[in-house]
Design an enzyme around this catalytic site. Structure first.
Site, mmCIF file in Angstrom:
data_model
loop_
_atom_site.group_PDB
_atom_site.id
_atom_site.type_symbol
_atom_site.label_atom_id
_atom_site.label_comp_id
_atom_site.label_asym_id
_atom_site.label_seq_id
_atom_site.Cartn_x
_atom_site.Cartn_y
_atom_site.Cartn_z
ATOM 1 N N HIS A 273 0.884 -1.290 -0.015
ATOM 2 C CA HIS A 273 -0.028 0.010 -0.049
ATOM 3 C C HIS A 273 0.863 1.222 0.164
ATOM 4 C CE1 HIS A 273 -3.046 -3.000 0.834
ATOM 5 N NE2 HIS A 273 -2.345 -3.647 1.521
ATOM 6 N N GLU B 240 -2.484 0.309 7.719
ATOM 7 C CA GLU B 240 -1.824 -0.634 7.484
ATOM 8 C C GLU B 240 -0.348 -0.285 6.598
ATOM 9 O OE1 GLU B 240 -3.579 -3.678 4.606
ATOM 10 O OE2 GLU B 240 -1.860 -4.716 4.238
ATOM 11 N N HIS C 97 2.496 -7.123 4.452
ATOM 12 C CA HIS C 97 1.166 -6.763 4.829
ATOM 13 C C HIS C 97 0.604 -6.988 6.201
ATOM 14 C CE1 HIS C 97 -0.054 -5.720 0.579
ATOM 15 N NE2 HIS C 97 1.117 -6.403 0.559
ATOM 16 N N GLU D 131 1.322 -11.719 5.938
ATOM 17 C CA GLU D 131 0.306 -10.981 6.906
ATOM 18 C C GLU D 131 0.631 -11.306 8.127
ATOM 19 O OE1 GLU D 131 -2.044 -9.286 5.506
ATOM 20 O OE2 GLU D 131 -2.526 -9.924 3.663
HETATM 21 ZN ZN LIG Z 1 -2.313 -5.163 2.730
#
Ligand SMILES: [Zn+2]
Length: 463
Positions: A297, A312, A366, A427
């Protein structure tokens, strides 16, 4: 005035340490057993421990054709098929067009150009040795006789029957050891650290060697050449390895294992040529690996938003920079980040960064979102060549994070699908979970996870 002072100092030095009671004896040159009578006013000189001879001696006494171009200060010496070009003051020369390094540059002194006799002699195929006690250079063109002419009859410093090691050099991919001939060298590889060892039995360093190359005789008879600018080679060390039998050992210190070829000529030149393509059989393990770290992002794309409103994109950037800092400390790793501030890149731009860099590892960071109860760390890969990277990094990430282990999964994310190298997406935890979110923005947690990820990358790369 300065020059005169140096000269006076030099003369004093010679008076204080006269060789065998003769003060500042003239250097004698013996060619094939007969002493050369030098033209009056012409002298060989010992300059910085290198014996230099006027080019007039080269042409008149050694019989080579000599040319001198005043404008460029270039000396050209020719004999048969060999052409040496040297420039006054320059420590590189060419031999038949190939560049070689000189340990002494030609100099112009009192209108006379002097050249290093060892280099000229050896290049023209002579055996060259030096007797420091009698200040005599021996030149021997009779290379077929196994070096029996050296040392010449009549007491001198080299009264042993040992093979004389006259010079060691390393240029391009070649180690060259000039000896008086008749050597039966052996070579072998050793590892940890990688090196190639050449042993020359029944040999010793000649006085000429001691006069022209670094040789520390105070502790052990040894010295070294630092090799600069040849990938994979750090230095060349040499030593009188054993006294019984007298053995000279030369070691090429490598940064990774390499094959080699050794040849030994009748004239006494031992050449060890490194096989620069030996990566096919012994891969250069220290070739730098490129790791691309992708912070998910950025900018207008905040990614997931945490239960307390944390973004995030900020978590991923912080983690990417921490991992980058740790990887920068690894000498074997070259690290690239797709972004190192709050900017946005499309997915295909991220892929391009890694593919263009021909990266060895791609890792995208992430944080997850889901139901409030969802918690833990998971790792995604897409292509089968990424599975082992996923397993290795995941193991360390879970250990470091201490959250629930949600396992390694396959996923169809563009960054891990369209890249060409092993690529994974982490993640680390769930921003939608209050406990995970607090951990993800805790510095101690972040540092631990960054260290874990780096451990995993290093283990995967075999470091
Ligand atoms: Zn993400």
């Amino acid at each position: 005035m300065k020059k005169l002072k140096v000269l006076v100092a030099l003369l004093c030095f010679m008076w204080i340490f006269p060789g065998l009671g003769q003060a500042a004896a003239d250097i004698k040159i013996v060619l094939d057993g007969s002493q050369l009578s030098l033209p009056s006013g012409v002298k060989a000189e010992n300059i910085n421990s290198k014996v230099m001879i006027p080019i007039r001696v080269v042409s008149e006494k050694l019989g080579y054709s000599v040319g001198w171009e005043q404008k460029t200060k270039t000396v050209t010496i020719k004999q048969d098929q060999t052409v040496i070009k040297m420039v006054a003051g320059k420590k590189t020369a060419t031999v038949n067009g190939s560049t070689v390094n000189l340990d002494a540059a030609p100099i112009i002194k009192n209108g006379t150009t002097l050249v290093p006799i060892r280099f000229v002699g050896e290049t023209m195929g002579l055996q060259v040795s030096w007797n420091n006690q009698t200040k005599t250079v021996y030149l021997n063109s009779n290379s077929g006789s196994g070096g029996s002419e050296i040392p010449p009859a009549g007491g001198n410093g080299n009264d042993s029957n040992l093979i004389q090691v006259n010079g060691i050099s390393f240029t391009d991919s070649k180690l060259m050891i000039a000896t008086s001939g008749g050597a039966a060298p052996t070579a072998f590889k050793m590892s940890a650290p990688d090196r190639i060892v050449v042993d020359i039995p029944n040999a010793e360093f000649s006085s000429l060697f001691a006069d022209t190359q670094a040789l520390d005789i105070t502790k052990s008879i040894a010295g070294q050449i630092v090799v600069d600018g040849y990938e994979g080679v750090e230095k060349v060390r040499y030593a009188l390895f054993s006294n019984d039998p007298s053995t000279v050992r030369v070691v090429i210190d490598l940064s990774y294992a390499m094959n080699y070829k050794m040849t030994s000529s009748n004239a006494g030149l031992i050449t060890v040529t490194l096989d620069t393509d030996s990566g096919t059989t012994t891969p250069p393990t220290t070739k730098k690996k490129t790791v691309v770290i992708d912070a998910g992002h950025g900018d207008q794309d905040p990614g997931a938003i945490g239960v307390t409103g944390k973004y995030e994109k900020n978590f991923t950037l912080t983690m990417a920079l921490k991992i980058e800092q740790l990887l920068k400390k690894e000498p074997g790793i070259n690290v690239i980040t797709t972004r190192d501030d709050d900017t946005f890149l499309t997915l295909s731009e991220r892929v391009k960064v890694a593919n263009n860099a021909k990266a060895d590892v791609f890792l995208s960071i992430h944080a997850n979102a889901g139901p409030a109860s969802a918690t833990g760390s998971e790792t995604y890969y897409n292509r089968s060549n990424s599975k082992s990277l996923a397993n290795t990094v995941h193991k360390y990430m879970v250990q470091a994070a201490g959250l629930r282990d949600r396992g390694v999964k396959t996923g169809n994310f563009a960054v891990i699908r369209d890249t060409t190298m092993p690529a994974i997406l982490l993640e680390v935890g769930f921003l939608s979970n209050k406990n995970d979110e607090a951990a993800l923005f805790n510095t101690t947690f972040q540092n631990r996870v960054a260290e874990g990820v780096v451990k995993g990358i290093k283990e995967y790369l075999g470091m």
